[in-house]
Motif scaffolding. Structure first.
Motif, short mmCIF file in Angstrom:
data_model
loop_
_atom_site.label_atom_id
_atom_site.label_comp_id
_atom_site.label_asym_id
_atom_site.label_seq_id
_atom_site.Cartn_x
_atom_site.Cartn_y
_atom_site.Cartn_z
N UNK A 62 0.83 -1.21 0.00
CA UNK A 62 0.00 0.00 0.00
C UNK A 62 0.86 1.26 0.00
N UNK A 63 1.98 1.23 0.72
CA UNK A 63 2.87 2.38 0.76
C UNK A 63 3.40 2.73 -0.63
N UNK A 64 3.72 1.72 -1.43
CA UNK A 64 4.23 1.96 -2.78
C UNK A 64 3.20 2.63 -3.66
N UNK A 65 1.93 2.45 -3.33
CA UNK A 65 0.86 3.08 -4.08
C UNK A 65 0.55 4.48 -3.56
N UNK A 66 0.79 4.69 -2.26
CA UNK A 66 0.43 5.96 -1.63
C UNK A 66 1.39 7.09 -1.99
N UNK A 67 2.67 6.78 -2.18
CA UNK A 67 3.65 7.84 -2.46
C UNK A 67 3.27 8.71 -3.65
N UNK A 68 2.95 8.12 -4.82
CA UNK A 68 2.54 8.98 -5.94
C UNK A 68 1.27 9.76 -5.66
#
Length: 327
Positions: free
Chosen positions: A288-294
């Motif tokens: 989920x973090x990898x998706x939240x950054x952008x």
């Protein structure tokens, strides 16, 4: 006709040594498959926008954005790693012991590089706020590129040291065929915990605590003098506000990262063995973090929204588009 016991095995032809499948209703399998596939596609697409934006537009070639580019690259590969989690929906690993170790190595290199990049982002914010006059000469594009390269190299070397036993004899920690398990000795576990969790998290917290104190004092100073400043002073205040806004954005990125990554590391270093699990909450937070950054960039960075528009309308294919003014 196969028996129920054989159907529940990863390798029915090897009943004596095969692992059992995780049995779920068909609807559950479809839900997990659809969810992981959607998250994977979203992560890859969003981070690809970040990579193209920072790489293509010359105006975005700043030290801070280079760090964000490194983070986007690691998040981009996380999207592809979810494919392996999709293969593990039934709890069985069909790609062999060697590929199991390769998967873990890639996973750990990406994760550790993300952590080290977050440390660099914290240092960047610290220098920008606590020593702004030295920032342009201290934090240069060339130095940041070197630091990012060293982070990825350091992560790769350390991970191979951590996984040396698993590389020598892949599958030695598996209890049955179809399992994907790796194990660490005490030294490897210490390196993993110290360099990729305890040390970086401690540095990040200390630096951001200092940045927060200085940023609050600067914000109070600006508010107390904003009514009496000259035109030249107004420009300086606007610059300060821009710096504080940038630090706030990066602070959100770091905070979300720590919240997402901590459970993942707690589970990874809790014991001698770690088993892959597509349903693990820690892995879900990590992905989920990898998706939240952008998404954070979309909310806080106007240049990212504008670059996405130019990418979607294929304006970047025009000659000279790399020199477009998007900041």
């Amino acid at each position: 006709m196969q028996s129920i016991e054989e159907v529940e095995l990863c390798f029915p032809q090897l009943a004596n040594s095969s692992c059992r499948k995780i049995v779920h209703p068909h609807s559950t399998y479809m839900l997990i498959y659809f969810s992981l596939s959607s998250v994977s596609l979203l992560i890859v697409t969003l981070n690809l926008f970040v990579i193209i934006s920072i790489s293509h537009f010359k105006q975005l070639h700043t030290p801070t954005n280079i760090l964000l580019l490194s983070l986007a690259v690691s998040d981009f590969f996380v999207g592809f790693l979810i494919v392996f989690q999709i293969l593990l929906i039934d709890g069985c690993w069909y790609l062999g012991d060697f590929m199991c170790v390769v998967y873990y190595i890639i996973d750990y290199v990406i994760t550790s590089s993300s952590v080290e990049t977050m440390v660099l982002i914290s240092v960047d914010c610290y220098v920008a706020i606590c020593d702004p006059f030295q920032y342009p000469t201290t934090v240069t594009q060339k130095r940041v590129c070197v630091c990012v390269s060293l982070c990825w190299m350091f992560s790769t070397v350390c991970v191979f040291i951590v996984f040396k036993e698993n590389l020598g004899t892949p599958g030695r920690f598996n209890s049955c065929l179809g399992e994907c398990v790796v194990g660490f000795d005490e030294i490897a576990g210490l390196i993993d915990s110290l360099f990729f969790f305890i040390g970086p998290v401690t540095i990040i917290i200390i630096l951001y605590a200092r940045v927060f104190v200085v940023a609050v004092s600067q914000a109070r100073a600006m508010r107390s003098h904003v009514a009496a400043i000259s035109l030249q002073g107004s420009v300086k205040v606007n610059i300060k506000r821009s710096e504080l806004k940038s630090v706030r954005t990066l602070g959100v990125v770091v905070a979300v990262f720590l919240i997402s990554i901590c459970p993942y590391f707690f589970i990874s270093v809790a014991g001698e063995q770690t088993q892959l699990s597509a349903s693990s909450f820690a892995f879900f937070l990590f992905y989920l973090n990898s998706c939240l950054n952008p998404l954070i960039y979309v909310l806080f960075y106007p240049w990212f929204r504008k670059s996405i528009q130019l990418i979607l309308t294929l304006q970047i294919l025009k000659p000279g588009s790399s020199k477009a003014n998007i900041v």
